[in-house]
Enzyme design. Structure first.
Site, PDB file in Angstrom:
ATOM      1  N   PHE A 188      12.728   5.361  12.627  1.00  0.00           N
ATOM      2  CA  PHE A 188      11.419   4.813  12.298  1.00  0.00           C
ATOM      3  C   PHE A 188      10.589   5.928  11.678  1.00  0.00           C
ATOM      4  CE2 PHE A 188       9.119   0.921  12.519  1.00  0.00           C
ATOM      5  CZ  PHE A 188       7.878   1.332  12.070  1.00  0.00           C
ATOM      6  N   VAL A 189      10.465   5.886  10.355  1.00  0.00           N
ATOM      7  CA  VAL A 189       9.814   6.996   9.649  1.00  0.00           C
ATOM      8  C   VAL A 189       8.387   6.656   9.243  1.00  0.00           C
ATOM      9  CG1 VAL A 189      11.872   8.151   8.793  1.00  0.00           C
ATOM     10  CG2 VAL A 189      10.944   6.247   7.500  1.00  0.00           C
TER      11      VAL A 189
ATOM     12  N   ASP B  33      14.372  -0.563   2.141  1.00  0.00           N
ATOM     13  CA  ASP B  33      14.911  -0.731   3.486  1.00  0.00           C
ATOM     14  C   ASP B  33      15.942  -1.867   3.435  1.00  0.00           C
ATOM     15  OD1 ASP B  33      15.158  -0.612   6.236  1.00  0.00           O
ATOM     16  OD2 ASP B  33      13.188  -1.374   6.681  1.00  0.00           O
TER      17      ASP B  33
ATOM     18  N   LYS C 266      16.995   3.781   2.418  1.00  0.00           N
ATOM     19  CA  LYS C 266      17.673   3.656   3.718  1.00  0.00           C
ATOM     20  C   LYS C 266      18.837   2.662   3.556  1.00  0.00           C
ATOM     21  CE  LYS C 266      14.807   3.660   7.767  1.00  0.00           C
ATOM     22  NZ  LYS C 266      14.040   2.871   8.749  1.00  0.00           N
TER      23      LYS C 266
ATOM     24  N   LYS D 183       0.802  -1.204   0.000  1.00  0.00           N
ATOM     25  CA  LYS D 183       0.000   0.000   0.000  1.00  0.00           C
ATOM     26  C   LYS D 183       0.841   1.263   0.000  1.00  0.00           C
ATOM     27  CE  LYS D 183      -3.341  -2.291   3.021  1.00  0.00           C
ATOM     28  NZ  LYS D 183      -3.800  -2.353   4.441  1.00  0.00           N
ATOM     29  N   GLY D 184       2.042   1.164   0.584  1.00  0.00           N
ATOM     30  CA  GLY D 184       2.813   2.351   0.928  1.00  0.00           C
ATOM     31  C   GLY D 184       3.068   3.348  -0.193  1.00  0.00           C
TER      32      GLY D 184
HETATM   33  C1  PRP Z   1       7.218  -1.753   3.184  1.00  0.00           C
HETATM   34  C2  PRP Z   1       7.524  -0.821   2.038  1.00  0.00           C
HETATM   35  C3  PRP Z   1       8.299  -1.672   1.087  1.00  0.00           C
HETATM   36  C4  PRP Z   1       9.002  -2.644   1.998  1.00  0.00           C
HETATM   37  C5  PRP Z   1      10.432  -2.220   2.145  1.00  0.00           C
HETATM   38  O1  PRP Z   1       6.080  -2.467   2.851  1.00  0.00           O
HETATM   39  O2  PRP Z   1       6.330  -0.327   1.465  1.00  0.00           O
HETATM   40  O3  PRP Z   1       7.470  -2.359   0.166  1.00  0.00           O
HETATM   41  O4  PRP Z   1       8.348  -2.599   3.269  1.00  0.00           O
HETATM   42  O5  PRP Z   1      11.111  -3.059   3.014  1.00  0.00           O
HETATM   43  P1  PRP Z   1      12.352  -3.962   2.595  1.00  0.00           P
HETATM   44  O6  PRP Z   1      13.241  -3.146   1.708  1.00  0.00           O
HETATM   45  O7  PRP Z   1      12.988  -4.274   3.936  1.00  0.00           O
HETATM   46  O8  PRP Z   1      11.829  -5.182   1.919  1.00  0.00           O
HETATM   47  P2  PRP Z   1       5.157  -3.192   3.914  1.00  0.00           P
HETATM   48  O9  PRP Z   1       5.453  -4.656   3.865  1.00  0.00           O
HETATM   49  O10 PRP Z   1       5.239  -2.480   5.238  1.00  0.00           O
HETATM   50  O11 PRP Z   1       3.727  -3.026   3.279  1.00  0.00           O
HETATM   51  P3  PRP Z   1       2.893  -1.672   3.017  1.00  0.00           P
HETATM   52  O12 PRP Z   1       3.473  -1.037   1.787  1.00  0.00           O
HETATM   53  O13 PRP Z   1       1.501  -2.176   2.804  1.00  0.00           O
HETATM   54  O14 PRP Z   1       3.041  -0.803   4.237  1.00  0.00           O
END
Ligand code: PRP
Length: 188
Positions: free
Chosen positions: A153-154, A104, A132, A44-45
């Site tokens: 933690f952003v 990340d 990051k 979703k992000g």
């Molecule tokens: C978050 C973000 C990325 C992923 C990055 O998604 O949107 O897709 O984590 O992390 P990584 O580089 O350590 O793999 P999340 O799984 O929180 O889902 P969301 O987008 O629904 O919040």
């Protein structure tokens, strides 16, 4: 009580975010000028970033979505789940630009790139709102990125903690007391 109360400090204001996105949009436009491409927003992000980004790219593009989730409600990575993967003809032979809110550990985009290439994409590039690099575990660098961010933690501008804060118009560092506390139930 608003979401702002949980923010330790603002890292990127709305104005800074939009100028960062203007720059990335120009880079993306230069790269894809004269070529067909599809922006794949990783839900979703990335929905907030993707919608601001595509409106600053003045050349033809298509839009697709997929959902990848690895974090659950906590702050550590878990297994990756992919949903709503675009249909075969939206992938095969296409130039895809994966757009995500944060790179990340890199595991999500690394796996998604491999999966989309396996399914026949001609090319898969990545564009992230935040990078990051200090947390990287998978061998991946974004092709485009708006900002580099330190290991805080952003939240905000699409980024969540326990499903909340995505609607903040800026990016902020969450107060430690918020994520250190046991997660509240829906009743608070
Ligand atoms: C978050 C973000 C990325 C992923 C990055 O998604 O949107 O897709 O984590 O992390 P990584 O580089 O350590 O793999 P999340 O799984 O929180 O889902 P969301 O987008 O629904 O919040």
């Amino acid at each position: 009580m608003t979401l702002d109360n949980d923010i330790e400090r603002v890292l990127f204001s709305e104005g800074e975010i939009l100028s960062g996105i203007d720059r990335v949009a120009r880079e993306v436009t230069r790269t894809y000028q004269g070529r067909d491409f599809t922006v794949v927003s990783v839900l979703k992000g990335s929905c907030v970033f993707a919608s601001d980004l595509i409106r600053r790219i003045p050349i033809p593009l298509e839009l697709a979505f997929l959902a990848a989730s690895s974090y659950g409600d906590g702050t550590t990575s878990g297994a990756l789940e992919i949903n709503f993967i675009p249909t075969g003809n939206e992938i095969e032979g296409r130039n895809l630009l994966l757009v995500d809110d944060i790179l990340d550990t890199g595991r999500t985009l690394h796996k998604l790139k491999a999966e989309l290439s396996k399914r026949g994409a001609a090319e898969v590039r990545t564009c992230v709102f935040l990078d990051k690099p200090s947390r990287r575990e998978a061998p991946i660098k974004p092709d485009f990125r708006a900002f580099e961010v330190e290991n805080l933690f952003v939240v905000g501008y699409g980024l969540d903690y326990a499903g909340r804060y995505r609607n903040l118009p800026y990016v902020g560092a969450l107060k430690e007391v918020v994520y250190a506390a046991p997660k509240k139930t829906a009743r608070g």
